[in-house]
Design a protein around this motif. Structure first.
Motif, short mmCIF file in Angstrom:
data_model
loop_
_atom_site.label_atom_id
_atom_site.label_comp_id
_atom_site.label_asym_id
_atom_site.label_seq_id
_atom_site.Cartn_x
_atom_site.Cartn_y
_atom_site.Cartn_z
N SER A 80 -1.49 -7.91 17.79
CA SER A 80 -2.58 -7.06 17.31
C SER A 80 -2.99 -6.13 18.44
O SER A 80 -3.24 -6.57 19.56
CB SER A 80 -3.76 -7.90 16.86
N ARG A 81 -3.06 -4.83 18.15
CA ARG A 81 -3.36 -3.85 19.18
C ARG A 81 -4.43 -2.88 18.71
O ARG A 81 -4.63 -2.68 17.53
CB ARG A 81 -2.11 -3.04 19.53
N ALA A 82 -5.07 -2.27 19.71
CA ALA A 82 -6.05 -1.21 19.43
C ALA A 82 -5.70 -0.02 20.31
O ALA A 82 -5.33 -0.17 21.47
CB ALA A 82 -7.45 -1.69 19.74
N GLU A 83 -5.77 1.16 19.72
CA GLU A 83 -5.63 2.39 20.50
C GLU A 83 -7.04 2.82 20.86
O GLU A 83 -7.90 2.94 19.99
CB GLU A 83 -4.93 3.46 19.68
N VAL A 84 -7.26 3.03 22.15
CA VAL A 84 -8.61 3.32 22.63
C VAL A 84 -8.59 4.54 23.54
O VAL A 84 -7.56 4.88 24.12
CB VAL A 84 -9.20 2.11 23.40
N VAL A 85 -9.74 5.18 23.65
CA VAL A 85 -9.92 6.26 24.61
C VAL A 85 -10.91 5.76 25.66
O VAL A 85 -11.93 5.16 25.33
CB VAL A 85 -10.41 7.57 23.95
N LYS A 86 -10.55 6.00 26.91
CA LYS A 86 -11.42 5.59 28.01
C LYS A 86 -12.62 6.53 28.06
O LYS A 86 -12.46 7.75 28.10
CB LYS A 86 -10.65 5.62 29.32
N PHE A 87 -13.82 5.96 28.05
CA PHE A 87 -15.03 6.76 28.14
C PHE A 87 -15.25 7.14 29.59
O PHE A 87 -15.44 6.29 30.45
CB PHE A 87 -16.24 6.00 27.60
N ASP A 88 -15.19 8.44 29.86
CA ASP A 88 -15.40 8.96 31.21
C ASP A 88 -16.14 10.29 31.05
O ASP A 88 -15.51 11.32 30.78
CB ASP A 88 -14.07 9.15 31.93
N PRO A 89 -17.47 10.28 31.19
CA PRO A 89 -18.25 11.50 30.93
C PRO A 89 -17.97 12.64 31.91
O PRO A 89 -18.27 13.78 31.61
CB PRO A 89 -19.70 11.03 31.05
N VAL A 90 -17.37 12.36 33.06
CA VAL A 90 -17.10 13.43 34.03
C VAL A 90 -15.66 13.93 33.93
O VAL A 90 -15.28 14.84 34.67
CB VAL A 90 -17.39 12.97 35.48
N LEU A 91 -14.86 13.38 33.04
CA LEU A 91 -13.47 13.77 32.88
C LEU A 91 -13.38 15.22 32.42
O LEU A 91 -14.02 15.61 31.44
CB LEU A 91 -12.78 12.85 31.87
N LYS A 92 -12.61 16.00 33.12
CA LYS A 92 -12.48 17.43 32.78
C LYS A 92 -11.13 17.77 32.17
O LYS A 92 -10.88 18.91 31.82
CB LYS A 92 -12.68 18.28 34.05
N HIS A 93 -10.26 16.80 32.06
CA HIS A 93 -8.93 17.04 31.52
C HIS A 93 -8.78 16.32 30.19
O HIS A 93 -9.75 15.95 29.57
CB HIS A 93 -7.88 16.57 32.54
N TYR A 94 -7.55 16.10 29.80
CA TYR A 94 -7.31 15.40 28.55
C TYR A 94 -7.81 13.97 28.63
O TYR A 94 -7.77 13.35 29.68
CB TYR A 94 -5.81 15.41 28.21
N PRO A 95 -8.25 13.44 27.51
CA PRO A 95 -8.76 12.06 27.52
C PRO A 95 -7.63 11.06 27.78
O PRO A 95 -6.47 11.33 27.47
CB PRO A 95 -9.34 11.89 26.12
N VAL A 96 -7.98 9.94 28.33
CA VAL A 96 -7.02 8.88 28.60
C VAL A 96 -6.99 7.96 27.38
O VAL A 96 -7.96 7.24 27.11
CB VAL A 96 -7.41 8.08 29.87
N ILE A 97 -5.90 8.03 26.63
CA ILE A 97 -5.74 7.22 25.42
C ILE A 97 -4.67 6.17 25.70
O ILE A 97 -3.59 6.51 26.17
CB ILE A 97 -5.36 8.09 24.20
N GLN A 98 -5.02 4.91 25.42
CA GLN A 98 -4.10 3.81 25.71
C GLN A 98 -4.08 2.83 24.56
O GLN A 98 -5.00 2.81 23.73
CB GLN A 98 -4.54 3.09 26.99
N LYS A 99 -3.06 2.00 24.52
CA LYS A 99 -3.00 0.90 23.55
C LYS A 99 -3.11 -0.40 24.31
O LYS A 99 -2.42 -0.61 25.30
CB LYS A 99 -1.68 0.93 22.77
N TRP A 100 -4.00 -1.27 23.83
CA TRP A 100 -4.23 -2.57 24.47
C TRP A 100 -4.16 -3.66 23.41
O TRP A 100 -4.43 -3.43 22.23
CB TRP A 100 -5.61 -2.61 25.14
#
Length: 104
Positions: free
Chosen positions: A47-67
């Motif tokens: 069982s997996r979830a695709e998530v985006v890392k919450f980073d309010p200062v990120l200026k580039h593309y969001p970090v999306i990962q599967k865990w």
């Protein structure tokens, strides 16, 4: 990593705010993620979830990962200030990139 029965990670849905329940020593225990998608294997092994890392200062593309869902837990209490920051994060251009990824 064995899954303890006490972690709140059943039925994760889009928009849930999660974190690692047992982060490694080199990981920030305060890092949170927003669920974009989840898949529950009937046997419970992959069982997996695709998530985006919450980073309010990120200026580039969001970090999306599967865990693996077994490694995650819902954040039990989220302050109103953090909810507001997450809402702004999701409405920003980064959020638009995330929505585009979901639609495509």
């Amino acid at each position: 990593m064995e899954q303890a029965k006490g972690y709140d990670n059943k039925e994760l849905h889009v928009g849930d705010i999660v974190r690692f329940h047992t982060p490694y020593p080199d990981e920030d225990p305060n890092t949170i993620f927003i669920v974009l998608w989840s898949y529950y294997d009937p046997e419970g092994k992959s069982s997996r979830a695709e998530v985006v890392k919450f980073d309010p200062v990120l200026k580039h593309y969001p970090v999306i990962q599967k865990w693996f869902i077994r490694d995650l837990e819902r954040v039990p209490e989220v302050s109103p200030e953090l909810l507001q920051q997450i809402a702004l994060f999701m409405k920003s251009k980064l959020g638009n990139a995330i929505i585009s990824k979901l639609i495509v």
